[in-house]
Design an enzyme around this catalytic site. Structure first.
Site, PDB file in Angstrom:
ATOM      1  N   GLN A 144      -8.448 -12.397  11.590  1.00 44.77           N
ATOM      2  CA  GLN A 144      -8.582 -13.563  10.720  1.00 44.77           C
ATOM      3  C   GLN A 144      -7.561 -14.638  11.065  1.00 44.77           C
ATOM      4  OE1 GLN A 144      -7.839 -13.536   6.213  1.00 44.77           O
ATOM      5  NE2 GLN A 144      -9.981 -14.077   6.469  1.00 44.77           N
ATOM      6  N   LEU A 193       2.931 -19.555   6.823  1.00 47.34           N
ATOM      7  CA  LEU A 193       1.743 -19.659   5.983  1.00 47.34           C
ATOM      8  C   LEU A 193       1.895 -20.708   4.881  1.00 47.34           C
ATOM      9  CD1 LEU A 193      -0.942 -18.441   4.786  1.00 47.34           C
ATOM     10  CD2 LEU A 193       0.504 -16.836   3.566  1.00 47.34           C
ATOM     11  N   HIS A 195      -3.624 -14.406  10.980  1.00 44.12           N
ATOM     12  CA  HIS A 195      -3.134 -14.066   9.657  1.00 44.12           C
ATOM     13  C   HIS A 195      -3.329 -12.598   9.320  1.00 44.12           C
ATOM     14  CE1 HIS A 195      -1.938 -14.689   5.565  1.00 44.12           C
ATOM     15  NE2 HIS A 195      -3.113 -14.417   5.066  1.00 44.12           N
ATOM     16  N   ARG A 235     -12.299 -11.319   5.888  1.00 51.21           N
ATOM     17  CA  ARG A 235     -11.763 -10.994   4.574  1.00 51.21           C
ATOM     18  C   ARG A 235     -11.700 -12.243   3.721  1.00 51.21           C
ATOM     19  NH1 ARG A 235      -6.679 -11.342   2.166  1.00 51.21           N
ATOM     20  NH2 ARG A 235      -5.641 -12.044   4.064  1.00 51.21           N
ATOM     21  N   LEU A 236     -12.029 -12.109   2.458  1.00 56.95           N
ATOM     22  CA  LEU A 236     -11.833 -13.230   1.541  1.00 56.95           C
ATOM     23  C   LEU A 236     -10.373 -13.248   1.096  1.00 56.95           C
ATOM     24  CD1 LEU A 236     -14.958 -13.371  -0.767  1.00 56.95           C
ATOM     25  CD2 LEU A 236     -14.486 -14.585   1.348  1.00 56.95           C
ATOM     26  N   SER A 280      10.044   4.008   6.198  1.00 58.92           N
ATOM     27  CA  SER A 280       9.762   2.608   6.489  1.00 58.92           C
ATOM     28  C   SER A 280      10.740   2.084   7.532  1.00 58.92           C
ATOM     29  CB  SER A 280       9.888   1.789   5.207  1.00 58.92           C
ATOM     30  OG  SER A 280       9.813   0.423   5.504  1.00 58.92           O
ATOM     31  N   ASP A 336       2.047  -0.756  14.284  1.00 59.73           N
ATOM     32  CA  ASP A 336       2.581   0.571  14.576  1.00 59.73           C
ATOM     33  C   ASP A 336       1.657   1.702  14.117  1.00 59.73           C
ATOM     34  OD1 ASP A 336       4.838  -0.833  15.469  1.00 59.73           O
ATOM     35  OD2 ASP A 336       5.686  -0.843  13.456  1.00 59.73           O
ATOM     36  N   PHE A 381     -10.383 -19.369  -5.328  1.00 57.17           N
ATOM     37  CA  PHE A 381      -9.981 -19.054  -3.962  1.00 57.17           C
ATOM     38  C   PHE A 381     -11.189 -19.160  -3.056  1.00 57.17           C
ATOM     39  CE2 PHE A 381      -6.416 -17.003  -1.602  1.00 57.17           C
ATOM     40  CZ  PHE A 381      -5.382 -17.572  -2.307  1.00 57.17           C
ATOM     41  N   GLU A 414      -3.585 -20.483   0.833  1.00 59.99           N
ATOM     42  CA  GLU A 414      -4.913 -20.959   0.489  1.00 59.99           C
ATOM     43  C   GLU A 414      -4.942 -21.495  -0.944  1.00 59.99           C
ATOM     44  OE1 GLU A 414      -8.010 -18.516   1.944  1.00 59.99           O
ATOM     45  OE2 GLU A 414      -9.285 -18.799   0.200  1.00 59.99           O
ATOM     46  N   GLY A 464      -0.832 -16.546  -2.124  1.00 62.83           N
ATOM     47  CA  GLY A 464      -1.839 -17.122  -3.012  1.00 62.83           C
ATOM     48  C   GLY A 464      -2.240 -16.318  -4.221  1.00 62.83           C
ATOM     49  N   HIS A 507      -5.894 -17.870   9.653  1.00 66.18           N
ATOM     50  CA  HIS A 507      -5.723 -18.597   8.391  1.00 66.18           C
ATOM     51  C   HIS A 507      -5.745 -20.077   8.722  1.00 66.18           C
ATOM     52  CE1 HIS A 507      -4.221 -19.953   4.580  1.00 66.18           C
ATOM     53  NE2 HIS A 507      -4.249 -18.724   4.113  1.00 66.18           N
ATOM     54  N   ARG A 513     -12.294 -18.472   5.071  1.00 63.08           N
ATOM     55  CA  ARG A 513     -11.294 -18.827   6.064  1.00 63.08           C
ATOM     56  C   ARG A 513     -11.853 -18.983   7.471  1.00 63.08           C
ATOM     57  NH1 ARG A 513      -6.488 -14.837   3.825  1.00 63.08           N
ATOM     58  NH2 ARG A 513      -5.950 -16.194   2.075  1.00 63.08           N
ATOM     59  N   ALA A 554       0.826  -1.207   0.000  1.00 65.92           N
ATOM     60  CA  ALA A 554       0.000   0.000   0.000  1.00 65.92           C
ATOM     61  C   ALA A 554       0.861   1.258   0.000  1.00 65.92           C
ATOM     62  CB  ALA A 554      -0.928  -0.001   1.211  1.00 65.92           C
TER      63      ALA A 554
END
Lengths: 249, 147, 119, 573
Positions: free
Chosen positions: D233, D245, D350, D385-386, D38, D214, D119, D248, D52, D235, D282, D17
């Protein structure tokens, strides 16, 4: 804990405000059989000595931050099983890099080399997103896919003798990345990048040590990329004599 | 302690904002581990230089006439010459193994202009075949069987 | 000088690569036959008599083969020596080593051209 | 004296993002400069670990924006804001196409078009992928692309510790420069938070160590509400112990989940996923696994009980082509080769559906502050969330936030530099006082461990009022003990101990909001499954919960859900 066994870690320490040169410090800690080297470092940091500094994040071998020298070999510490080593394990900062602190090395030099190869798609005319994707066949994808797998973990730089001896050398990861874009069917910037490759410290500094490919944890095989790039840069250079115009694409 | 690397190795063009410890070469360099084989590979350049000069002598002798030629072949019988040539042969074979059979195949770009590269898997056997063919041809010629 | 060499790096590399090719593909057989088998008398009588050897060498293909067999390995050796010295001593002596190596290679190229021409 | 630098836009966080926002800003205006701040080099950001895929309708396929919107809303258990969802599905294909133009190596069909895979919770295969390293390829493509803009000025390994507010609007940040150990002030007329999630509040998580909430904590302490924090969520398929992980996509490509009896329990038993079986959403699959384990059909391992993910029937060729990373991870971290053995898996934390409350433009209620990506709650994901929506979300709302921030920045002043500098100096003094502080005797790792356990106990896959109550109390107590933290490292250069201490402070704040919000939501919706209230209660809880910071403790507020086209219905697959 009964499943724990003691191991000794000899770790390079360096605090620029206190130490003239790096020194080593020894820690004896209980380890679990399934631990990686990174788990031991984190244990030391958490429970024994909070002043130890090292970089790490994803602990699944994809973020590329935890590269260090383990018993003299560059390794991703999150991927390196302690069970592969004896009772004493030496951990140091990556070779060929200036050391900022303990196990943390200077990456700015790499960032400059990284940028120098123009690792982005160069095209005379770019498509608008509304016009849809570029077609790329699975074979065209396969041509560069391997070289796009680099996680910038810097192990190849730590292993390459040329990197340590020729400060201008672009180095394995940067060249592999530039080559990756040169091979991408969507890209038209190979003439520009080949120019960079032919400059001092470009691809011709490579002397076939093949160490980059030996230590690469992601099987990128940078040595293949560098030597393919040597060939293509020569071809491109020869072509520039035949038809000087073809250099501007 | 490993040898120091070039002090500018992997340093940014403007010095970092804090003092750093200088870069060191990989700890095993140059004498140990895989580097030994690499340094041996580098040292083989001596054979390339000397054998090239030796072949210059061969040409020179051929140009100078039969006596010079016979004289040269006689000199080659000298143990020092023989020892050198056996060593050189080993050097060239070593170089061939390391460069020609291990690195060469993967150094071929997927395509050069319009020409696609043969699949990577078939390249080493192809190279092997080329090597056998070239060697056999030279053997035959110098054996007197051909032409 | 440094910049001239840097500019010529693609040519040098091409010669270097060619040298590897010749060195790996042809050299072992030539050295074995000419420098080991022949002096030790393992070859059939007359196979490398002066007349036959000269005839083989003096035809255009022979001349070209010998020229390549001398020049390319030397360029290879010169370039490789330069890198070998960098491995041993770092880049600091490269300002002397590189010109010396390539000058020698140029000289050998010239001599080889003359020598092959005189056959 | 604190050093001050000035840019037009300050972006905190260099993941998907953040970089997308930076590129959007410099592309939209040929004059602006952007600070990309960052705490790690951007290519280390945790976007890199996503495996995924990224969801978007493929133009010209039999998919439609409506279907994608419906799937997303239904997946969210009707807690998504539907105006946001509409904007998202419309922009998604453009954003993924843009990434393709920038060089992302999407996997392809034979005709050269972009390939998609099915998915969880999606009716139609609309997940674009690059084998099983999608996040890695997206992040590196974005990062490499952003290198071409000199107006994106990166501040790598700078840890933002405070938002600087002047005249009721955010005008910059104070950040700890890890390299020198100095606090600096980075000013801008707008600030975009893109710092990712807070999975590290929990003991078993797919998240990297940098994901410590943060940005959420920064906004929270600046008075912005955190929204939907109770929805965490899990997973379904993480490796036990490490929490690494296993994508999925391994189910999308046809993998089975099996219990200790070798039974495909999602098919043989009723867990509400119906025909979708392994391709259910999930939250439901995670609950199914936990039920299998509590019914005694789990497999005992060194790190508790687990079930297994079976890929053997896919064959080596398909695994190597589509899921090579899954194979690598399983071999390295679980010691099993999925070609020959099933992979041990269990649900692990997750993703945070919740985050900094923003509207569809990415704007928060605090002027000048924007947020995008996992650290934001733009209300795309609602209660669940999907899979594969979040990578796309980073792009869509990263870009949107940048455009809106730019618009805002044009019409606002630079702020009073003296006042901002003074705030920076105060912050510097606060951080310097923390360095090597010998007061008290609490260890960072001890408090972190206790927080992790408390969160696991109270805010796990299944929750109940009593344990949530206990967690709220424990976290509050841990916050008290945090004030007595002792630090060993008094050095300046790359002092990671102080970083861990500050991160722990952020996590404690975020953990508290999660627990408080979870306790207040007396129903079961999406990822929030409360044993005392096992059903969804639209009458009382069809709204978001906002948590605000007050010195006395967190304060809760309701916020309406935007419902336009899709009315709430029972969520069954």
């Amino acid at each position: 804990m009964s499943d724990r066994q003691k191991k000794t870690f000899v770790i390079t320490r360096f605090d620029p405000d206190k130490d003239e040169v790096p020194k080593t410090q020894t820690y004896e800690i209980p380890v679990r059989p399934d631990w990686k080297v990174l788990d031991a470092l984190n244990f030391i940091k958490d429970e024994v000595d909070g002043t130890l500094s090292h970089r790490w994040s994803c602990r699944m071998a994809v973020c590329g931050s935890c590269g260090m020298m383990v018993n003299g070999e560059p390794k991703l510490t999150c991927k390196t099983a302690l069970s592969d080593y004896g009772d004493t394990v030496e951990v140091g900062p990556l070779s060929n890099f200036p050391v900022i602190r303990d196990l943390v090395v200077e990456l700015e030099g790499f960032m400059e080399k990284f940028k120098a190869v123009k690792p982005w798609i160069l095209r005379a005319k770019e498509k608008a997103p509304e016009e849809g994707v570029y077609r790329q066949s699975p074979a065209e994808l396969e041509a560069f896919k391997q070289f796009s797998m680099c996680i910038n973990c810097m192990l190849c730089y730590a292993a390459c003798p040329v990197v340590g001896n020729e400060p201008d050398y672009l180095g394995p990861a940067a060249i592999a990345l530039g080559h990756r874009y040169n091979l991408d069917s969507r890209d038209e910037g190979d003439a520009e990048r080949n120019q960079v490759f032919r400059e001092e410290g470009g691809v011709y500094s490579c002397s076939y040590a093949n160490e980059c490919s030996e230590v690469c944890p992601k099987n990128v095989d940078p040595a293949a990329a560098i030597n393919q790039a040597k060939f293509l840069a020569v071809v491109d250079w020869a072509k520039s004599f035949v038809s000087p115009r073809s250099r501007k694409k | 302690m490993a040898r120091l690397a070039d002090p500018r190795a992997m340093s940014p063009s403007r010095p970092g904002r804090t003092r750093t410890a200088p870069p060191v070469m990989p700890p095993l360099f140059p004498a140990r581990g895989r580097y030994r084989s690499y340094m041996l590979f580098g040292a083989c350049c001596v054979f390339f230089l000397l054998s090239s000069l030796l072949f210059l002598r061969v040409v020179d002798a051929l140009a100078a006439g039969p006596e010079a030629w016979d004289d040269l072949l006689r000199q080659f019988r000298h143990p020092l010459y023989l020892a050198y040539n056996v060593a050189a042969l080993a050097g060239f074979v070593f170089t061939a193994r390391r460069f020609f059979f291990q690195l060469f195949a993967k150094s071929q770009p997927p395509r050069i202009g319009p020409l696609p590269r043969p699949p990577l898997a078939v390249l080493p056997p192809l190279l092997g075949a080329a090597w056998v063919a070239a060697t056999a041809l030279i053997f035959c010629i110098l054996w007197g069987a051909f032409p | 000088m440094k910049h001239l060499i840097a500019r010529l790096e693609p040519v040098i590399w091409a010669l270097f690569g060619g040298g590897f090719f010749v060195g790996c593909l042809l050299m072992p057989a030539f050295i074995f036959m000419l420098c080991i088998a022949a002096p030790l008398g393992w070859l059939p009588e007359g196979a490398l008599s002066y007349e036959r050897a000269h005839a083989l060498a003096a035809n255009p293909i022979g001349r070209l083969a010998l020229f390549v067999l001398i020049v390319l390995p030397f360029w290879n050796g010169a370039n490789h020596l330069r890198h070998f010295v960098i491995d041993l001593r770092g880049i600091r002596s490269d300002g002397v080593v590189a010109p010396a190596c390539y000058a020698a290679a140029l000289v050998v190229t010239g001599i080889a051209a003359v020598a092959v021409g005189k056959l | 004296m604190v050093e001050v630098v000035r840019h037009d836009i300050v972006i905190v966080g260099g993941g998907g993002a953040g970089i997308r926002a930076a590129i959007a800003a410099v592309e939209a205006d040929p004059k602006v400069t952007v600070a990309l701040v960052s705490k790690v080099y951007p290519m280390r950001s945790h976007t890199v670990s996503a495996e995924g895929g990224a969801a978007a309708v493929v133009p010209g396929s039999d998919d439609s924006l409506d279907k994608h919107a419906y799937d997303t809303v239904k997946g969210s258990d009707f807690l998504a804001d539907q105006d946001v969802v509409d904007y998202f599905v419309e922009q998604a294909p453009l954003e993924l196409t843009r990434l393709e133009h920038w060089g992302c190596p999407w996997s392809r069909n034979d005709d050269g078009s972009v390939a998609t895979r099915p998915f969880g919770g999606m009716q139609i295969p609309r997940t674009w992928y690059a084998a099983d390293k999608v996040g890695f390829h997206m992040l590196h493509t974005l990062f490499q692309h952003c290198m071409r803009f000199d107006r994106i000025v990166r501040y790598d390994e700078y840890f933002v510790t405070k938002l600087l507010v002047d005249g009721g609007a955010v005008k910059g940040v104070a950040a700890l420069d890890m390299r020198e150990g100095k606090t600096r002030v980075v000013l801008g007329r707008a600030v975009i938070l893109a710092t990712g999630g807070a999975g590290k509040c929990f003991p078993f998580t797919t998240n990297g160590t940098i994901k410590t909430g943060d940005g959420m904590a920064l906004a929270y302490r600046a008075g912005v509400g955190l929204k939907d924090m109770e929805f965490v969520q899990y997973h379904p398929t993480g490796l036990p112990g490490t929490g690494i992980l296993i994508t999925e996509a391994s189910r999308g490509e046809g993998g089975y989940l099996i219990n200790s009896e070798g039974e495909r329990f999602l098919v043989t038993r009723d867990y509400g996923v119906g025909q979708k079986a392994e391709l259910g959403p999930r939250d439901m699959i995670s609950r199914a696994i936990m039920q299998e384990i509590s019914a005694g059909r789990g497999i005992k391992g060194a790190y508790g009980e687990h079930v297994q993910l079976d890929l053997r029937h896919l064959g080596e060729a398909k695994i190597m082509k589509r899921l090579p990373f899954v194979r690598e991870l399983s071999k390295t971290y679980a010691g099993v080769d999925p070609v020959h053995q099933p992979i041990p898996i269990r649900p692990v934390v997750h993703y945070m559906m919740g985050g900094v409350d923003t509207n569809v433009t990415g704007a928060t209620d605090l002027p000048g502050l924007y947020a995008a990506g996992e650290c934001a709650s733009v209300s795309l994901n609602g209660a669940n969330r999907l899979g594969s929506n979040s990578l796309t979300e980073c792009l869509v709302f990263g870009a949107r936030a940048a455009i809106e921030a730019l618009k805002y920045a044009r019409g606002t002043s630079e702020g009073n530099e003296t006042a901002l500098r003074r705030q920076g100096e105060e912050e510097m003094a606060r951080i310097d006082a923390l360095r090597g502080r010998k007061k008290g005797g609490e260890r960072i790792s001890q408090i972190r461990r206790e927080m992790n356990l408390a969160m696991e106990r109270g805010c796990g896959v299944y929750r109940d009022q009593a344990s949530m109550q206990q967690t709220v109390a424990e976290v509050a107590q841990l916050k008290g003990r945090y004030a007595d933290l002792a630090l060993e490292d008094s050095s300046k250069v790359f002092n990671t101990e102080i970083l861990t201490a500050l991160e722990l402070g952020n996590m404690l704040d975020v953990a508290e909001t999660i627990a408080v919000a979870a306790l207040a939501r007396q129903e079961s919706r999406g990822a929030h499954a409360c044993r005392d209230y096992p059903t969804r209660n639209d009458q009382k809880f069809l709204h978001h919960l906002l948590v605000f910071f007050t010195p006395a403790g967190p304060r809760l507020e309701k916020k309406a859900v935007t419902i336009t086209r899709f009315q709430p219905e029972e969520r069954k697959y």
